[in-house]
Design a protein around this motif. Structure first.
Motif, mmCIF file in Angstrom:
data_model
loop_
_atom_site.group_PDB
_atom_site.id
_atom_site.type_symbol
_atom_site.label_atom_id
_atom_site.label_comp_id
_atom_site.label_asym_id
_atom_site.label_seq_id
_atom_site.Cartn_x
_atom_site.Cartn_y
_atom_site.Cartn_z
ATOM 1 N N GLY A 171 -118.243 13.319 -10.526
ATOM 2 C CA GLY A 171 -119.048 12.186 -10.969
ATOM 3 C C GLY A 171 -118.164 10.985 -11.278
ATOM 4 N N ASP B 251 -122.974 12.508 -19.214
ATOM 5 C CA ASP B 251 -122.627 13.935 -19.277
ATOM 6 C C ASP B 251 -123.182 14.526 -20.559
ATOM 7 O OD1 ASP B 251 -120.254 15.816 -17.772
ATOM 8 O OD2 ASP B 251 -121.070 16.497 -19.692
ATOM 9 N N LYS B 252 -123.753 15.708 -20.429
ATOM 10 C CA LYS B 252 -124.375 16.315 -21.614
ATOM 11 C C LYS B 252 -123.323 16.792 -22.611
ATOM 12 C CE LYS B 252 -125.143 20.873 -19.468
ATOM 13 N NZ LYS B 252 -124.383 21.813 -20.276
ATOM 14 N N GLY C 158 -115.564 18.756 -18.886
ATOM 15 C CA GLY C 158 -115.799 20.006 -19.616
ATOM 16 C C GLY C 158 -116.468 21.095 -18.798
ATOM 17 N N ARG D 114 -112.132 23.980 -16.051
ATOM 18 C CA ARG D 114 -112.037 25.441 -16.070
ATOM 19 C C ARG D 114 -111.395 26.008 -14.827
ATOM 20 N NH1 ARG D 114 -116.053 27.366 -19.751
ATOM 21 N NH2 ARG D 114 -116.979 25.530 -20.658
ATOM 22 N N THR E 225 -108.797 26.605 -11.476
ATOM 23 C CA THR E 225 -107.391 26.974 -11.363
ATOM 24 C C THR E 225 -106.634 26.016 -10.459
ATOM 25 O OG1 THR E 225 -108.166 28.561 -9.770
ATOM 26 C CG2 THR E 225 -107.652 29.387 -11.939
ATOM 27 N N ILE F 294 -106.356 24.765 -7.408
ATOM 28 C CA ILE F 294 -105.678 24.940 -6.128
ATOM 29 C C ILE F 294 -106.225 23.935 -5.120
ATOM 30 C CG2 ILE F 294 -105.315 26.507 -4.184
ATOM 31 C CD1 ILE F 294 -105.217 28.762 -6.325
ATOM 32 N N THR G 182 -124.737 12.965 -23.509
ATOM 33 C CA THR G 182 -126.006 12.405 -23.048
ATOM 34 C C THR G 182 -126.530 13.289 -21.924
ATOM 35 O OG1 THR G 182 -125.153 10.194 -23.553
ATOM 36 C CG2 THR G 182 -127.106 10.316 -22.147
ATOM 37 N N ALA H 211 -124.147 15.176 -9.785
ATOM 38 C CA ALA H 211 -122.780 15.713 -9.620
ATOM 39 C C ALA H 211 -122.527 16.710 -10.731
ATOM 40 C CB ALA H 211 -121.759 14.577 -9.660
ATOM 41 N N VAL H 212 -123.361 17.733 -10.786
ATOM 42 C CA VAL H 212 -123.309 18.667 -11.910
ATOM 43 C C VAL H 212 -122.925 20.080 -11.483
ATOM 44 C CG1 VAL H 212 -124.950 17.341 -13.288
ATOM 45 C CG2 VAL H 212 -125.798 19.135 -11.773
ATOM 46 N N LEU I 126 -117.592 32.590 -12.295
ATOM 47 C CA LEU I 126 -116.252 32.834 -11.751
ATOM 48 C C LEU I 126 -115.306 32.809 -12.942
ATOM 49 C CD1 LEU I 126 -114.331 33.058 -9.247
ATOM 50 C CD2 LEU I 126 -114.108 30.590 -9.344
ATOM 51 N N GLN I 127 -114.417 33.776 -12.990
ATOM 52 C CA GLN I 127 -113.550 33.897 -14.159
ATOM 53 C C GLN I 127 -112.093 33.614 -13.810
ATOM 54 O OE1 GLN I 127 -114.403 37.152 -16.858
ATOM 55 N NE2 GLN I 127 -115.854 38.006 -15.386
ATOM 56 N N GLY J 202 -119.288 25.510 -5.474
ATOM 57 C CA GLY J 202 -118.882 26.909 -5.577
ATOM 58 C C GLY J 202 -117.560 27.086 -6.276
ATOM 59 N N LYS K 77 -110.594 20.760 -5.408
ATOM 60 C CA LYS K 77 -109.727 20.122 -4.415
ATOM 61 C C LYS K 77 -110.438 18.995 -3.695
ATOM 62 C CE LYS K 77 -109.343 23.908 -2.084
ATOM 63 N NZ LYS K 77 -110.434 24.618 -2.811
HETATM 64 C C1 LIG Z 1 -112.592 29.827 -12.847
HETATM 65 C C2 LIG Z 1 -112.738 28.800 -11.775
HETATM 66 C C3 LIG Z 1 -111.703 28.580 -10.896
HETATM 67 C C4 LIG Z 1 -111.812 27.638 -9.885
HETATM 68 N N1 LIG Z 1 -110.747 27.403 -9.100
HETATM 69 C C5 LIG Z 1 -110.788 26.413 -8.177
HETATM 70 C C6 LIG Z 1 -109.634 26.093 -7.422
HETATM 71 O O1 LIG Z 1 -108.578 26.716 -7.581
HETATM 72 N N2 LIG Z 1 -109.714 25.096 -6.503
HETATM 73 C C7 LIG Z 1 -110.863 24.399 -6.315
HETATM 74 O O2 LIG Z 1 -110.884 23.519 -5.469
HETATM 75 N N3 LIG Z 1 -111.981 24.662 -7.043
HETATM 76 C C8 LIG Z 1 -111.965 25.652 -7.976
HETATM 77 N N4 LIG Z 1 -113.086 25.929 -8.732
HETATM 78 C C9 LIG Z 1 -114.322 25.175 -8.502
HETATM 79 C C10 LIG Z 1 -114.307 23.829 -9.236
HETATM 80 O O3 LIG Z 1 -114.004 24.044 -10.583
HETATM 81 C C11 LIG Z 1 -115.628 23.120 -9.181
HETATM 82 O O4 LIG Z 1 -116.156 23.181 -7.907
HETATM 83 C C12 LIG Z 1 -115.452 21.658 -9.570
HETATM 84 O O5 LIG Z 1 -114.789 21.554 -10.779
HETATM 85 C C13 LIG Z 1 -116.763 20.944 -9.642
HETATM 86 O O6 LIG Z 1 -116.532 19.668 -10.204
HETATM 87 P P1 LIG Z 1 -117.725 18.715 -10.550
HETATM 88 O O7 LIG Z 1 -117.161 17.479 -11.065
HETATM 89 O O8 LIG Z 1 -118.626 18.650 -9.405
HETATM 90 O O9 LIG Z 1 -118.531 19.495 -11.660
HETATM 91 P P2 LIG Z 1 -118.173 19.892 -13.228
HETATM 92 O O10 LIG Z 1 -116.752 19.624 -13.460
HETATM 93 O O11 LIG Z 1 -118.702 21.205 -13.412
HETATM 94 O O12 LIG Z 1 -118.971 18.794 -13.969
HETATM 95 C C14 LIG Z 1 -120.353 18.835 -14.093
HETATM 96 C C15 LIG Z 1 -120.720 18.134 -15.364
HETATM 97 O O13 LIG Z 1 -122.124 17.952 -15.392
HETATM 98 C C16 LIG Z 1 -122.551 17.986 -16.710
HETATM 99 N N5 LIG Z 1 -123.987 18.240 -16.730
HETATM 100 C C17 LIG Z 1 -124.636 19.351 -16.338
HETATM 101 N N6 LIG Z 1 -125.962 19.211 -16.499
HETATM 102 C C18 LIG Z 1 -126.157 17.981 -17.008
HETATM 103 C C19 LIG Z 1 -127.319 17.245 -17.399
HETATM 104 N N7 LIG Z 1 -128.551 17.761 -17.304
HETATM 105 N N8 LIG Z 1 -127.144 15.998 -17.886
HETATM 106 C C20 LIG Z 1 -125.912 15.461 -18.008
HETATM 107 N N9 LIG Z 1 -124.804 16.111 -17.634
HETATM 108 C C21 LIG Z 1 -124.918 17.352 -17.155
HETATM 109 C C22 LIG Z 1 -121.708 19.088 -17.311
HETATM 110 O O14 LIG Z 1 -121.602 18.940 -18.699
HETATM 111 C C23 LIG Z 1 -120.370 18.911 -16.607
HETATM 112 O O15 LIG Z 1 -119.443 18.177 -17.355
HETATM 113 C C24 LIG Z 1 -113.017 26.903 -9.731
HETATM 114 C C25 LIG Z 1 -114.082 27.139 -10.599
HETATM 115 C C26 LIG Z 1 -113.947 28.063 -11.630
HETATM 116 C C27 LIG Z 1 -115.097 28.290 -12.552
#
Ligand SMILES: Cc1cc2nc3c(=O)[nH]c(=O)nc-3n(C[C@H](O)[C@H](O)[C@H](O)COP(=O)(O)OP(=O)(O)OC[C@H]3O[C@@H](n4cnc5c(N)ncnc54)[C@H](O)[C@@H]3O)c2cc1C
Lengths: 972, 414
Positions: free
Chosen positions: B41, B61-62, B67, B72, B74, B76, B204, B234-235, B257-258, B363, B368
């Motif tokens: 986002g 962001d909520k 966060g 969370r 790793t 890569i 929020t 973008a959640v 995923l852990q 996923g 990355k």
């Molecule tokens: C243990 C683990 C290991 C991983 N390892 C890798 C790796 O090595 N390499 C890799 O490429 N990917 C990895 N991933 C995947 C990667 O973490 C995610 O795909 C990526 O972080 C997604 O980013 P994002 O910004 O889209 O979402 P997030 O970072 O999940 O952000 C989404 C945000 O949306 C907010 N939100 C949700 N609902 C609402 C709402 N209703 N209103 C307002 N805000 C809201 C949440 O609070 C959150 O902050 C891993 C995931 C996990 C769990």
């Protein structure tokens, strides 16, 4: 100098058993029962470790493993906590992360640069110019990290243990003991654990000299001893709480997985540091640590001490010190009103100078920063700020800190419990407890000893009530009386910026202020930016102070500020314990021994070990494989196919179920006949294939691929439940064994051993018959996977070895030979049979794989049907075809998964290839773009090194395209 | 000592201002609202401002920024995928990452380590070769290597994996494989977006989305209603909640995923090592911790609890691979949520609801993609037209069965 005190009741050391060990090259003596830090302190060693960033001298601080000041390595193991490591003869220890030893540590120059290294400094530099970053990173990585691994280390496998019980009680202090007793008295089976080597919790060191206290402790321990339904395990930490009271208990040598019905956390508190200049200097320690030193290990902590107090515990420590012969030069009490209870008078009576509304503002180091030489104390103004205009220095060699506590409640958070701040006690306490989670004692905000015992009892009764073993009243949690045991803000600013909040990470107060200034103004962001609580002690001594600082910076309450999440583990757990025995089952067929004796070269196939081929002396691998294959084409061969999945399906809905699972039709399949089964997932992708035998109206027998059988059986079970079909599924994979007798001579070999009529009329191709083979009850199927006359014979596993050797004997005159999986792969490739997972991938549908003939017409439903209906109407993206290579060509041949290139683009991929075949020329299967799929077209394949190999598209199968050999009787 | 640190020593006060503002109130109307202040986002907000001049944008962001999965994962980063569409997309991200610390002026610790995907069977060696061939065809450094090379690069490895399982027979080696400091990526984009005018509203939560005549009209939050014509979801792990608000059906399912980390160690592991057979991958962070994880938890679940079985499984696999680590201790474990697509490729771009854009399907592989996703989705939102690089990832592919199969390249090595 020996700091050992005269023997005292309740001490944990055994003076009749001296122990010699080494630290940083020098020899020391302690006693059995000592930990490294207590033994070193007894030898007057104060400098025991170096801090992570600035390499500041560090020593004993909590004596309970709550800090990570003293991290050691012994050449084999690393990051050993000095507080938690018992001394042992021959132990040879060094502090981690020093250059040139803990005393000289050349890296202490880092401290000089601290002004250049504000919080998060590494985000602000080193990235430009880009080319230099790898260099900087290397230096930073070298500087970071604590212990070194020993690449030659080996660890013995450790056992794993399972335990079951009604109630887990964590912590064998007064609350835990009384809780366990109350629960056990109502019939609960109780597991009581404590991470310390002996029970008693704080009773062992707080007020331990008091006869009442030891009497109480002994009473509790006797009662525990009497109750058979309490199992007490000391030296065992409850490392993590997982769903449904599944708890990891870790001791020195094993992991115990406990399933309880309820959990009572009586794990006490971590005593918390005060933040003042040089508060990390060796010689500054927690009050509880000084008490542990004196009472558990009989060590005199200092000669002259200053106590920084903000609760009655501080006064008690002062009195303990006094009694142990330590001169207590002063008590600085952070509270303007001082201590309200009688201990204040006792301190005064002992001649101790008490300064109310005072702080220790600075610890004064000796030259080289390795010891305490004095304490700078000063009065506080009404707002709690130090009045630096009236500082005074008190000489001392130790500073004791007793300003408050924080709950050891990680397990409670992991279970979903929440904490809220209570002004009454100045600390967090459990607010909402999830079902089945109890808290008692200090972790529950209960500080008075008698209250703790009552609170433990209350929680024990609550557990019994929850499990239906107690119907009486459960009393309330005893309320706190008197002054709060924790100071709301034991944090003193200092320009010197050596007032540490997090010892692990060398974070001082200004770091937090600066992080806040940069916008990291909520607890989670602050944690991540400063890394507070992320070091080896996981914030046990820093989290609450960080929250207090942030709350103040935001002008918010502690509750508004919130806490960070606690995660497993309580204390780090070695991988060795988690891994346990590292059990890796290997599956071998019942005929395995025969294969070994026959020179089989075994290959892993998932968990199975299978003969890849049988080694013949003096022949190459390829020659052996080809010879096995030729023998099947010209004579007769035998292969062990016991690894096939073997699934029995019976019941009124059996045929219907199969029609839904597989793409084909089975309701009208005649009894005694086989059909090919192809299975897809919901997106129409091929996931499995096999042979389906109808043994009776309601009875089918199905084979599945060796690699996919387990997953496919699970999938069948899942669908059977979802659909509610009336069937019984039995996975007979290991119960039955199977061999495939194949080749033109197979009928003649089998005839002599069976009562089944093998005549082509009585037992045609794709027939299945029951009978006896070599005396064993058998199901025999006429299949043609390798493209010859063949019989797949399924018999009970226990008789399969006999059947195998009987067949081998019977075939001896006809030149029978065993063949392995490689020969089978070659033969099936010549025959154009695909292998799911090799000639198909995660997106392959039956149309492009050219097996659409296996899709039944006009079926109402099967898994994937709806998707395939859409796919069918679309043009194909690719097709699975055969490729042939010129026999005489000497050019390079492709490997499996080399790409087909057309017009510079990727136009396909080789899925299987056989370089030496019974046909005399190499053949392959490949996916190609549809416009390249016509037989006779020439395609180019990019091989290793980038050269292009040429092949011609050919129809499948390569061998015996009319399918004569497996159908018609062979000629005698 | 780099000159950039000198100012800290010279200045009496901390010479840094807020990295991002904390606006007191939401405005009544924005040109676009981005739901989710993860890396994605925030990157979208940055590129909207930077590439397209759209600055009247709110990121809500909520919780707090970074966060979710961003904080969370790793971390890569690699581009050795299996399909040409995937390879091109992730390669775009790698290229942006390589210069991102400079562009955003924050050290993201982008550290090229080299990435091994170990093969323990002919079947996995085949898949690795397939990936290597596709990669090389598209100009990516990627090669199948033999056991000797692996042992030379990672001498601590036991090629026999303890002797009870199939030995290591080779690996796919991808020299540009990297790790980075995940939080810093979020903060750097946050700062970049904020400095250009976008507003970041933490704490929020979006509670509903107004659709009128098939078009987005506004967003409901727990802090009030916002008028807007464009919304980006973008959640990641929470996507199904948002798509429900606009009535879109997707094939996403949520799995946990852990991951876990050990105590910090002096540097010894310089590569990223993945083994699908042993269900694990591991790298060593710049702080010295071994950062390790496995494949997805096998069940659908919206929960961020850890399991003991996961830690035990990783213990086993790590010791199979590195028998010398027996006494190395695990410090902490955690879990995150993953929005899984059936084909292990993202789900991005325009949707049947006008003005509603998806940045999802991340996923286990989405970290990355943060830069390239931000850049292409900003383009898509600004122009209301899918960027060339993400056309293949549109939601419509599931109706048309034009899947982009990355399972072979993304199931364990994230
Ligand atoms: C243990 C683990 C290991 C991983 N390892 C890798 C790796 O090595 N390499 C890799 O490429 N990917 C990895 N991933 C995947 C990667 O973490 C995610 O795909 C990526 O972080 C997604 O980013 P994002 O910004 O889209 O979402 P997030 O970072 O999940 O952000 C989404 C945000 O949306 C907010 N939100 C949700 N609902 C609402 C709402 N209703 N209103 C307002 N805000 C809201 C949440 O609070 C959150 O902050 C891993 C995931 C996990 C769990």
């Amino acid at each position: 100098m020996d700091r050992r005190l005269p023997p005292r009741g309740g001490e944990w050391i055994d003076r009749s058993r001296p122990v010699e060990f080494r630290f940083e090259g020098a020899a020391y003596r302690g006693f059995e029962g000592d930990v490294v830090t207590s033994a070193l302190w007894a030898n007057d060693v104060r400098l025991m470790g170096r801090s992570f960033k600035y390499h500041r001298p560090r020593g004993l601080y909590s004596l309970a493993g709550h800090d990570a000041n003293v991290m050691l390595e012994d050449g084999l193991r690393t990051n050993l906590r000095g507080d938690l490591t018992a001394i042992a003869p021959g132990l040879d220890l060094h502090a981690v992360n020093t250059v040139g030893g803990v005393d000289k540590d050349w890296l202490q120059v880092m401290g000089r640069f601290s002004r250049f290294l504000p919080v998060g400094f590494y985000y602000k530099a080193f990235h430009t110019p880009r080319l230099l970053f790898p260099f900087y990173e290397k230096q930073m990585r070298k500087a970071a990290g604590l212990g070194r691994i020993d690449s030659a280390a080996v660890s013995d496998p450790s056992p794993k243990d399972y335990a079951f019980g009604d109630l887990l009680v964590v912590g064998a202090g007064p609350a835990g003991l009384s809780g366990a007793i109350a629960a056990a008295e109502h019939g609960l089976k109780v597991m009581l654990v404590d991470e310390q080597p002996r029970p008693g919790g704080s009773l062992a060191w707080q007020g331990a000299e008091h006869p009442d206290v030891s009497h109480t402790l002994n009473g509790l321990l006797e009662r525990v001893d009497q109750l058979d339904n309490i199992e007490l395990r000391c030296g065992t930490q409850a490392a993590g709480w997982y769903a449904d009271h599944w708890v990891a208990l870790a001791d020195d040598c094993r992991l115990t997985k406990l399933r309880a019905k309820a959990t009572l956390v009586a794990a006490g508190c971590f005593e918390q540091p005060a933040v003042f200049q040089n508060n990390d200097l060796p010689g500054v320690m927690l009050g509880s640590a000084a008490q542990r030193l004196m009472h558990l290990y009989a060590v005199k902590p200092f000669d002259r001490a200053v106590v920084l107090a903000a609760n009655s515990d501080g006064y008690r420590v002062a009195l303990d010190l006094h009694a142990a012969g330590v001169v207590v030069a002063a008590i600085a009490d952070l509270r303007q009103d001082g201590e309200p209870t009688a201990v204040a008078q006792q301190a005064a009576d002992a001649g101790i100078a008490v300064h109310r509304g005072y702080a220790v503002y600075e610890a004064v180091p000796t030259r080289g920063n390795k010891r305490v030489r004095g304490a700078v104390i000063c009065p506080l103004d009404r707002d709690g700020n130090p009045r630096t205009d009236s500082v005074q220095q008190v000489d001392c060699d130790g500073i004791v800190v007793s300003v408050g506590w924080a709950p050891n409640g990680g397990l409670i958070s992991q279970a979903g419990g929440r904490f809220a701040y209570s002004e009454r006690i100045g600390q967090l306490r459990p607010q909402q407890l999830p079902e089945g989670i109890m808290a008692a004692g200090r972790v529950n905000g209960v500080f008075d000893l008698h209250d703790q015992i009552n609170d433990g009892r209350r929680a024990g009764l609550a557990a019994a009530a929850r499990l239906g073993q107690y119907e009486g009243d459960v009393p309330d949690i005893p309320g706190h009386r008197g002054a709060p045991p924790s100071h709301p803000y034991p944090i003193l600013p200092h320009e010197g910026k050596k007032n540490f909040v997090d010892f692990d990470e060398d974070l001082h107060l200004t770091d937090f202020i600066n992080a806040h200034q940069e916008g990291y103004d909520n607890i989670e962001l602050m944690k991540r930016f400063t890394t507070v609580g992320m070091g080896p002690s996981q914030g046990k001594l820093s989290n609450i102070n960080a929250i207090r600082i942030l709350a103040r910076l935001n002008g918010a309450s502690i509750n508004e500020t919130g806490t960070t999440t606690s995660r497993p583990f309580h204390q780090p757990v070695p991988l060795r314990l988690l891994a346990g025995r590292r059990f890796h089952p290997q599956r071998r067929t019942p005929i395995d021994r025969w294969h070994a004796e026959a020179g089989a070269q075994m290959v892993h196939a998932g968990a199975w070990l299978r003969p890849e081929y049988y080694q013949v002396d003096g022949r190459s691998r390829d020659a052996c494989i080809l010879a096995e294959a030729v023998n099947v084409r010209t004579g007769v061969g035998l292969i062990d196919v016991s690894t096939l999945g073997k699934i029995q399906i019976s019941g009124p809905d059996a045929a219907l179920f199969l029609e839904r699972i597989y793409t084909g039709r089975f309701t009208k399949q005649p009894v005694g006949r086989l059909r090919y089964g192809l299975a897809c997932d919901e997106t129409g992708v091929i996931i499995e294939d096999g042979v389906i035998a109808r043994l009776g109206d309601d009875r089918f027998y199905v084979t599945a691929t060796s690699g996919g059988a387990a997953a496919f059986y699970r999938e069948m079970q899942r669908w059977a439940l979802i659909w509610g079909t009336d069937i019984t599924l039995i996975n007979a994979t290991s119960q039955l064994a199977a061999v495939n007798l194949a080749g033109p001579g197979s009928r003649d070999v089998l005839r002599e051993l069976t009562d089944i009529d093998l005549s082509p009329e009585a037992f045609p191709y794709l027939g299945v018959r029951g009978g006896f083979v070599g005396g064993a009850a058998a199901t025999v199927m006429r299949v043609g996977f390798v493209g010859e006359l063949g019989y797949e014979i399924h018999v009970p596993a226990s008789q399969s070895r006999h059947v195998w050797t009987t067949l081998m004997q019977a075939g001896r005159d006809r030149g029978i030979r065993a063949f392995g999986v490689e020969a089978q792969r070659l033969l099936r490739l010549e025959k154009g049979h695909l292998i799911v997972g090799q000639d198909t991938d995660a997106l392959t549908n039956p149309y492009e794989a050219d097996v659409a003939w296996a899709i039944g017409k006009d079926k109402p439903f099967f898994v994937g049907a709806r998707s395939l209906e859409i796919v069918r109407k679309q043009p194909l993206n690719r097709r699975l075809v055969g490729l042939t290579f010129a026999a005489a060509s000497t050019g390079p041949l492709p490997e499996e998964c080399h790409l087909i290139i057309a017009d510079g683009d990727i136009a396909g991929r080789v899925t299987s290839i056989a370089k030496q075949t019974t046909l005399g020329y190499p053949v392959a299967m490949a996916f190609v773009r549809p416009d390249l799929a016509e037989a006779g077209q020439v395609v180019q394949i990019r091989v290793d090194g980038g050269a292009l190999a040429e092949a011609q598209v050919a129809g499948l199968p390569f061998y015996d395209p009319e399918n004569i050999r497996q159908q018609t009787p062979s000629h005698r | 000592m780099p000159y950039r640190l000198i100012k800290f020593a010279l200045s009496k006060t901390h010479p840094e201002r807020r990295m991002f503002r904390a606006p007191a109130k939401l405005k009544d109307e924005y040109d676009a609202v981005i739901i989710g202040g993860g890396g994605h986002g925030l990157a979208a907000a940055y590129y909207l401002a930077h590439d397209h001049g759209m600055t009247n944008v709110a990121v809500v962001d909520k919780g707090y920024i970074g966060g979710g999965g961003t904080g969370r994962n790793t971390a890569i980063i690699r581009s050795n995928y299996l399909t040409p569409e995937g390879v091109r997309f992730y390669q775009g991200s790698v290229e942006l990452f390589q210069d991102l610390s400079r562009e955003l002026d924050l050290n993201l610790f982008y550290s090229e380590r080299g990435h091994f995907t170990l093969a323990h069977s002919p079947a996995s060696l085949r898949t690795q070769r397939w990936r290597a061939e596709v990669n090389k065809h598209l100009g990516i450094e990627s090669e199948v290597v033999g056991p000797e090379f692996i042992k030379r690069t990672v001498p601590e490895i036991d090629l026999q994996v303890g002797g009870k399982q199939a030995p290591i027979s080779g690996a796919l080696y991808h020299p540009p494989g990297a790790i980075a400091r995940h939080d810093a990526v979020a903060w750097a984009y946050a700062r970049g977006a904020d400095r250009r005018g976008a507003e970041i509203h933490q704490q929020t939560a979006v509670t509903g989305i107004d659709i009128r005549d098939g078009e987005v009209a506004g967003v409901h939050t727990d802090k009030g209603f916002i008028k807007t014509k464009k919304v980006l979801s973008a959640v990641a792990g929470w996507t199904t909640h948002i798509t429900r608000m606009v009535g879109l059906r997707t094939p996403l399912v949520i799995h946990p995923l852990q991951a876990l980390v050990t105590e910090p160690l002096k540097p010894w592991l310089n590569s990223i090592v993945v083994s699908a057979s042993l269900h694990l991958y591991v790298s060593q962070s710049s702080r010295g911790e071994l950062v390790t994880g496995a494949s997805l938890d096998p069940y659908e679940l919206i929960s961020m609890r850890s399991t003991l079985g996961f830690a035990e499984g990783l213990g086993t696999g790590l010791l199979d691979l590195f028998p010398c680590l027996g006494d190395i201790k695990v410090m902490r474990q955690w879990a995150g949520l993953c929005d899984m697509t059936p084909d292990f490729s993202p789900l991005m771009g325009t949707t049947p609801v006008k003005g509603f854009y998806l940045d999802a399907g991340w996923g286990t592989w989405g970290f990355k993609a943060t830069p390239i996703c931000g850049k292409t989705i900003a383009f898509t939102l600004a122009r209301d037209q899918d960027h060339e690089l993400i056309k293949a990832f549109n939601l419509s592919r599931f109706e048309q069965f034009e899947l982009v199969g990355e399972k072979g390249a993304a199931s364990v090595g994230h």
